[in-house]
Design an enzyme around this catalytic site. Structure first.
Site, mmCIF file in Angstrom:
data_model
loop_
_atom_site.group_PDB
_atom_site.id
_atom_site.type_symbol
_atom_site.label_atom_id
_atom_site.label_comp_id
_atom_site.label_asym_id
_atom_site.label_seq_id
_atom_site.Cartn_x
_atom_site.Cartn_y
_atom_site.Cartn_z
ATOM 1 N N CYS A 58 -0.050 -3.569 2.921
ATOM 2 C CA CYS A 58 -0.411 -4.676 3.815
ATOM 3 C C CYS A 58 0.402 -5.918 3.452
ATOM 4 O O CYS A 58 1.616 -5.911 3.576
ATOM 5 C CB CYS A 58 -1.917 -4.928 3.807
ATOM 6 S SG CYS A 58 -2.462 -5.930 5.207
ATOM 7 N N HIS A 111 -3.859 0.088 5.694
ATOM 8 C CA HIS A 111 -4.567 0.228 4.420
ATOM 9 C C HIS A 111 -4.865 1.703 4.164
ATOM 10 O O HIS A 111 -5.865 2.223 4.661
ATOM 11 C CB HIS A 111 -5.879 -0.559 4.450
ATOM 12 C CG HIS A 111 -5.682 -2.038 4.367
ATOM 13 N ND1 HIS A 111 -5.564 -2.702 3.173
ATOM 14 C CD2 HIS A 111 -5.539 -2.977 5.327
ATOM 15 C CE1 HIS A 111 -5.374 -3.995 3.391
ATOM 16 N NE2 HIS A 111 -5.349 -4.187 4.704
ATOM 17 N N GLU A 114 -6.077 2.990 1.635
ATOM 18 C CA GLU A 114 -7.351 3.110 0.896
ATOM 19 C C GLU A 114 -8.568 3.069 1.821
ATOM 20 O O GLU A 114 -9.676 3.363 1.403
ATOM 21 C CB GLU A 114 -7.452 2.005 -0.163
ATOM 22 C CG GLU A 114 -7.705 0.593 0.351
ATOM 23 C CD GLU A 114 -6.470 -0.158 0.839
ATOM 24 O OE1 GLU A 114 -5.426 0.488 1.085
ATOM 25 O OE2 GLU A 114 -6.565 -1.393 0.980
#
Lengths: 255, 199
Positions: free
Chosen positions: B77, B179, B181
């Site tokens: 990001c 992202h 994650e």
């Protein structure tokens, strides 16, 4: 373009997930982490955890369960309820929440929206709005977590959305209280009006009962996401099946 | 295999840490370049604004250390955006590890600013190791208001009113605008690919 989001909302009280009808008579529907895991596996795009009693009782959500959820989840989630300061927000974000949502504290002191946006960025700051028709207009309600403490606010809902976005809110969850928990469909008219003034992502809340309700709210109110609780908790609608059906109906969803 | 997770002091590391733990990957949070020893590759996460984040990186000496290093590096990001030469967000000079500049993302005609939500990956570079097992149309989670226009380092795109660099790569330096994650199984796959790929 972005997929339309399906967002289960888990109302949390005393470390358990509960759900009531029109904000009353809450029943226990399960463990926080168990339900979070189940919804993520079924294809939920995001989760909202709302500590329904925190605002009314003046206490804050516990970062311990926020952290437990963050360890388990591989999709974004938002924590709401009782966040009154930058420090309250930081504790939840640093525990692993992706966003925090403010409702009552923002009504009491709207500057908190500016402070949160300046500190963490608008993408972390969600405005929750509980709205219903009062004296012929959509107006904002306060203290909806505890029926004994509900007070009527006089702000007009649409004015409040515009002000909050101007202050830095990065997303708006509009909960149409007259529809909440009765599964009669989203309040399309109110959501359309909100969509017309809201320049951030807008999430519909309140009223989902059938898969057709989701299709309508995406097509007619053009919301970015649709939030629901009881239909998911009670197994009335399975998220994977809902998304597959919406995809077949031409709504762009994440497979 | 040890991943060094770079802590700039202004990024929230919790969700990246938890994702690495779910994937069973070893990592160490490192706050200064002196702690790079013993790490095999690095992740530069980022949340917030480019100006303050770059200032913190410089303060700790990360700009010189990362320029001099050849181990695999993944920016996430804002961490990806800081790999480029400049950012229009605050008009700041960035690390310059990748050619190009970060621009403000215009709101699409029928959309809002910033881009926030799940979008589909497109135009995947078939040789990109981070995308092994990932297909066009797979969705990942984006939250950003600035972007890298499509250029020579773009390895995958998404469309948000216009094509946007979703994944970039030049040699050992890679970045995800999204992202991983928070991108469910697709994101977990990309993080695992980062840990095992040869670059």
């Amino acid at each position: 373009m972005l997929a339309r989001r399906i967002i289960p909302c888990l109302d949390v009280r005393d470390g358990r997930v509960v759900k009531g009808v029109r904000f009353r008579d809450h029943e226990d529907v399960g463990d926080i982490v168990d339900l979070a895991r189940r919804y993520a596996q079924e294809g939920a795009d995001e989760l909202v955890f709302y500590d329904i009693a925190a605002s009314a009782r003046g206490r804050t959500v516990e970062p311990e369960w926020v952290s437990a959820v963050a360890r388990e989840l591989d999709i974004p989630f938002c924590v709401a309820g009782g966040i009154r300061s930058v420090d309250d927000a930081r504790a939840r974000l640093f525990a692993g929440a992706d966003k925090i949502s403010v409702n009552t504290p923002a009504l009491e002191d709207p500057v908190i929206i500016n402070r949160l946006a300046a500190e963490f960025g608008s993408q972390c700051v969600v405005l929750g709005v509980d709205s219903r028709v009062i004296e012929g207009a959509w107006r904002v309600h306060q203290y909806t977590g505890d029926p004994d403490k509900t007070v009527v606010g006089h702000r007009r809902t649409l004015d409040w959305i515009v002000e909050a976005v101007d202050r830095g809110a990065g997303e708006v969850v509009l909960n149409c209280m007259d529809q909440d928990g009765v599964r009669d469909g989203y309040d399309i008219e109110q959501l359309q009006a909100a969509r017309a003034v809201c320049t951030t992502p807008l999430i519909a809340s309140g009223g989902a009962g059938q898969k057709e309700h989701f299709k309508s709210v995406f097509e007619l109110a053009k919301v970015d996401g649709a939030l629901a609780a009881s239909v998911f908790h009670k197994g009335v609608i399975e998220i994977g099946q809902l998304k597959a059906w919406l995809g077949g109906e031409g709504i762009r969803v994440r497979p | 295999m040890m991943i060094g997770l770079i802590d700039t002091g202004c990024a929230n590391l919790a969700s990246v840490r938890f994702a690495l733990e779910r994937a069973g990957l070893d990592y160490r949070v490192i706050a200064t370049p002196a702690e790079m020893a013993g790490c095999d590759r690095f992740i530069l996460p980022g949340v917030g604004a480019a100006g303050p984040a770059m200032a913190r990186l410089r303060e700790a000496g990360w700009d010189a250390a990362l320029k001099a290093d050849r181990r695999p590096l993944l920016g996430i990001c804002l961490g990806m955006q800081m790999l480029f030469e400049r950012s229009a967000e605050g008009d700041v000079e960035c690390l310059g590890l990748l050619p190009g500049t970060i621009e403000k993302l215009p709101a699409p005609e029928d959309g809002v600013w910033p881009q926030m939500g799940w979008n589909a990956l497109e135009d995947l570079d078939p040789d990109e190791p981070l995308l092994a097992g990932v297909e066009a149309g797979d969705h990942v989670y984006f939250v950003h208001g600035f972007y890298a226009p499509v250029g020579p380092v773009t390895a995958a795109t998404c469309v948000y009113g216009r094509p946007v660099s979703a994944l970039v790569r030049q040699d050992h330096v890679a970045g995800c605008q999204f992202h991983p994650e928070r991108s469910a199984v697709v994101g977990a796959r990309i993080l695992a690919n980062f840990a095992t790929s040869s670059v």
